[in-house]
Design a protein around this motif. Structure first.
Motif, PDB file in Angstrom:
ATOM      1  N   SER A  16      38.051  52.239  32.526  1.00 22.21           N
ATOM      2  CA  SER A  16      38.916  53.378  32.842  1.00 22.21           C
ATOM      3  C   SER A  16      40.282  53.230  32.199  1.00 22.21           C
ATOM      4  N   CYS A  17      40.916  54.354  32.007  1.00 24.77           N
ATOM      5  CA  CYS A  17      42.340  54.411  31.691  1.00 24.77           C
ATOM      6  C   CYS A  17      43.023  54.904  32.960  1.00 24.77           C
ATOM      7  N   ASP A  18      43.858  54.054  33.548  1.00 26.42           N
ATOM      8  CA  ASP A  18      44.351  54.281  34.906  1.00 26.42           C
ATOM      9  C   ASP A  18      43.134  54.405  35.828  1.00 26.42           C
ATOM     10  N   ARG A  95      45.043  53.395  23.963  1.00 28.09           N
ATOM     11  CA  ARG A  95      45.526  54.203  25.085  1.00 28.09           C
ATOM     12  C   ARG A  95      46.092  53.387  26.234  1.00 28.09           C
ATOM     13  N   VAL A  96      45.957  52.072  26.195  1.00 25.71           N
ATOM     14  CA  VAL A  96      46.431  51.240  27.307  1.00 25.71           C
ATOM     15  C   VAL A  96      47.307  50.117  26.770  1.00 25.71           C
ATOM     16  N   ASP A  97      48.182  49.594  27.628  1.00 26.51           N
ATOM     17  CA  ASP A  97      49.021  48.462  27.203  1.00 26.51           C
ATOM     18  C   ASP A  97      48.773  47.218  28.043  1.00 26.51           C
ATOM     19  N   SER A  98      47.894  47.311  29.055  1.00 29.65           N
ATOM     20  CA  SER A  98      47.492  46.133  29.830  1.00 29.65           C
ATOM     21  C   SER A  98      46.140  46.412  30.461  1.00 29.65           C
ATOM     22  N   VAL A  99      45.433  45.327  30.809  1.00 32.06           N
ATOM     23  CA  VAL A  99      44.065  45.462  31.326  1.00 32.06           C
ATOM     24  C   VAL A  99      43.884  44.594  32.558  1.00 32.06           C
ATOM     25  N   ILE A 100      43.219  45.162  33.556  1.00 37.77           N
ATOM     26  CA  ILE A 100      42.782  44.422  34.739  1.00 37.77           C
ATOM     27  C   ILE A 100      41.265  44.311  34.693  1.00 37.77           C
ATOM     28  N   PHE A 101      40.748  43.097  34.853  1.00 36.66           N
ATOM     29  CA  PHE A 101      39.310  42.887  34.956  1.00 36.66           C
ATOM     30  C   PHE A 101      38.913  42.849  36.435  1.00 36.66           C
ATOM     31  N   VAL A 102      37.890  43.618  36.788  1.00 30.09           N
ATOM     32  CA  VAL A 102      37.302  43.603  38.126  1.00 30.09           C
ATOM     33  C   VAL A 102      35.980  42.863  37.994  1.00 30.09           C
ATOM     34  N   ALA A 127      46.134  41.453  32.152  1.00 34.86           N
ATOM     35  CA  ALA A 127      47.259  41.340  33.085  1.00 34.86           C
ATOM     36  C   ALA A 127      46.828  40.840  34.448  1.00 34.86           C
ATOM     37  N   GLY A 128      45.543  40.945  34.774  1.00 30.92           N
ATOM     38  CA  GLY A 128      45.084  40.520  36.087  1.00 30.92           C
ATOM     39  C   GLY A 128      43.582  40.493  36.186  1.00 30.92           C
ATOM     40  N   VAL A 129      43.086  39.742  37.156  1.00 29.19           N
ATOM     41  CA  VAL A 129      41.656  39.650  37.458  1.00 29.19           C
ATOM     42  C   VAL A 129      41.504  39.751  38.968  1.00 29.19           C
ATOM     43  N   VAL A 130      40.636  40.646  39.430  1.00 28.55           N
ATOM     44  CA  VAL A 130      40.448  40.836  40.862  1.00 28.55           C
ATOM     45  C   VAL A 130      38.964  40.848  41.195  1.00 28.55           C
ATOM     46  N   ASP A 131      38.631  40.319  42.358  1.00 30.53           N
ATOM     47  CA  ASP A 131      37.255  40.313  42.839  1.00 30.53           C
ATOM     48  C   ASP A 131      36.759  41.742  43.048  1.00 30.53           C
ATOM     49  N   LEU A 132      35.545  42.040  42.587  1.00 31.11           N
ATOM     50  CA  LEU A 132      35.020  43.399  42.687  1.00 31.11           C
ATOM     51  C   LEU A 132      34.932  43.886  44.134  1.00 31.11           C
ATOM     52  N   PRO A 133      34.381  43.098  45.080  1.00 27.43           N
ATOM     53  CA  PRO A 133      34.329  43.580  46.469  1.00 27.43           C
ATOM     54  C   PRO A 133      35.709  43.864  47.069  1.00 27.43           C
ATOM     55  N   ILE A 134      36.720  43.071  46.689  1.00 29.85           N
ATOM     56  CA  ILE A 134      38.076  43.310  47.193  1.00 29.85           C
ATOM     57  C   ILE A 134      38.603  44.634  46.647  1.00 29.85           C
ATOM     58  N   ASN A 315      45.256  51.505  42.359  1.00 34.39           N
ATOM     59  CA  ASN A 315      46.233  51.746  43.424  1.00 34.39           C
ATOM     60  C   ASN A 315      47.012  50.495  43.805  1.00 34.39           C
ATOM     61  N   HIS A 316      46.401  49.329  43.633  1.00 31.43           N
ATOM     62  CA  HIS A 316      47.061  48.077  44.031  1.00 31.43           C
ATOM     63  C   HIS A 316      47.315  47.180  42.819  1.00 31.43           C
ATOM     64  N   SER A 317      47.466  47.797  41.661  1.00 31.34           N
ATOM     65  CA  SER A 317      47.629  47.041  40.411  1.00 31.34           C
ATOM     66  C   SER A 317      48.853  46.120  40.454  1.00 31.34           C
ATOM     67  N   GLU A 318      49.927  46.559  41.115  1.00 36.00           N
ATOM     68  CA  GLU A 318      51.136  45.735  41.130  1.00 36.00           C
ATOM     69  C   GLU A 318      50.926  44.442  41.910  1.00 36.00           C
TER      70      GLU A 318
END
Length: 436
Positions: A16-18, A95-102, A127-134, A315-318
């Motif tokens: 996704s973008c955003d 189109r993006v300047d940072s990426v979060i991996f789920v 920029a970040g990595v987050v657990d998919l279930p979270i 929504n919780h990217s920060e």
């Protein structure tokens, strides 16, 4: 610019973008005879047409173990994953300047290190990595104990989430190593067999018709969520073939998974209080799963939308984006999700025993024989147990068997039963279900 979010479930990697999903790409790779590589949907749509080597295990087994049919530039699973990731990044990098991996909860430190290394090689500004279930649960209404059930190409996973002081993943388990890839093969065989029985037409006799069958199958399966029967149409080179398939013909492919799922849920659920069960949208392709889960007592099932994890990560990217140069795998978010107040609707009393793919009515009393190798049957003179309804409840009386267990615990002489309970007789498993 936007934040890129890449949700890694190999059944369909979502990019996704955003919070707007722009790409859904299945985890397939195909090495052509000339050494060229196709990935994603391009590879999946050629698997039955080309006499080439195909893999769809590389995201499930993200490692550097050698693969069959290796090439100089394609030596192991990580090389295939890198090629797939590179193609996904190509579509959004402007189109993006940072990426979060789920990422899936079953990814260990080695897999995550490989992923971050591949991302760096691709030039992805991680920029970040987050657990998919979270990510999928953080914007949902939860109880103190919640579970997240998901299916991948080669496994089904269950994750336990705590929503007390903050939102955290407390346990993750692989329910079984049967995923959507195996189920699609089983369903394809069921459809092909029905074609053969009805019209003597074998879709597997020709690579083109076999590929078309597999291409239609995922979307076609979802129609059984509201239908008991469905028409399957094949149109190959002007030759039209149709066959009607009932849900009963598809259930043998997936019904054996239900007791394993139920057992895992019971082990992870709260003992005395209602547990929220978040069901991934990917389970929409499995007939009967929602009906089975709805029978569980003290389990409140919530079906998630396809963008739940993407939306949550955005929504919780920060709170997910790491500070400095180091990247942290986020399994705890410093938030508390909205709470659910109240109990779910009371479930119905059990009325049938599900054994393999056949449901047997309990009736006024079912006196179970100790020989169920050929299916459930009664022994009126010397049963090992009697299962019977009384008032609003269902009970089991154990007579002369010492190896009967209920939900992995030894059965008492007189015990109550509820929909979703697993009765085991040695290696044989029966599930209490309700037809109401």
């Amino acid at each position: 610019m936007a934040i890129g979010i890449i949700e890694l479930n190999d059944l369909g990697i979502q990019v996704s973008c955003d919070d707007e999903i722009t790409i859904i790409s299945p985890g397939y790779a195909l090495i052509h005879n000339n050494g060229e590589l196709s990935v994603g949907a391009d590879a999946m749509n050629l698997t039955r047409l080309l006499p080439s080597w195909t893999s769809n295990h590389f995201w499930n087994q993200l490692n550097t173990n050698p693969i069959p049919n290796a090439r100089d530039a394609i030596r192991h699973n990580a090389d295939l994953a890198f090629a797939h990731l590179e193609s996904l990044w190509e579509d959004i990098k402007e189109r993006v300047d940072s990426v979060i991996f789920v990422v899936p909860s079953f990814y260990n430190r080695s897999s995550l290190s490989l992923l971050l290394g591949m991302a760096e090689e691709c030039g992805i500004p991680t920029a970040g990595v987050v657990d998919l279930p979270i990510a999928a649960s953080c914007d949902q209404r939860l109880r103190d104990v919640s579970l997240y059930l998901d299916i991948h190409l080669h496994r089904i996973t269950l994750t336990r989430i705590s929503n007390t002081l903050n939102l955290s993943r407390t346990n993750d388990t692989t329910v079984c190593e049967t995923g959507m890839s195996a189920l699609l093969d089983r369903w394809a065989n069921a459809v092909a067999n029905q074609f053969i029985q009805t019209s003597r037409y074998d879709p597997f006799h020709n690579a083109k018709s076999e590929q078309e069958l597999y291409k239609q199958l995922p979307d076609w399966i979802t129609k059984f969520k509201t239908k008991r029967k469905n028409l399957f149409n094949l149109n190959i080179d002007g030759l039209k073939q149709s066959v009607t398939i009932s849900i009963d013909q598809l259930m043998p492919a997936c019904a054996p998974l239900f007791p394993q799922i139920i057992q895992s849920i019971r082990k992870q659920a709260s003992t005395n209080e209602t547990t929220t069960l978040l069901l991934s949208h990917r389970f929409n392709k499995i007939p009967g799963i929602r009906d089975t889960l709805d029978l569980l007592e003290k389990i409140d099932v919530i079906e998630l939308s396809s963008n739940a994890a993407i939306q949550g990560a955005f929504n919780h990217s920060e709170k997910i984006i790491s500070e400095g140069d180091s990247i942290t795998h986020v399994v705890n978010l410093p938030i508390k999700a909205k709470s659910i107040v109240g109990e779910p609707t009371t479930k119905y009393r059990g009325s049938h025993l599900l054994y393999h793919d056949h449901a047997t009515a309990i009736g006024r009393a079912f006196k179970l024989s100790d020989d169920i190798s050929d299916g459930l049957k009664q022994d009126l003179s010397n049963p090992i147990c009697t299962i019977y309804p009384k008032g609003p409840n269902l009970y089991i009386d154990v007579h002369n068997a010492t190896n009967i267990k209920i939900n992995d615990a030894p059965a008492a002489e007189h015990s109550s039963l509820h929909p979703g309970d697993i009765i085991s007789l040695g290696d044989h498993l029966m599930t209490v279900i309700s037809s109401s």
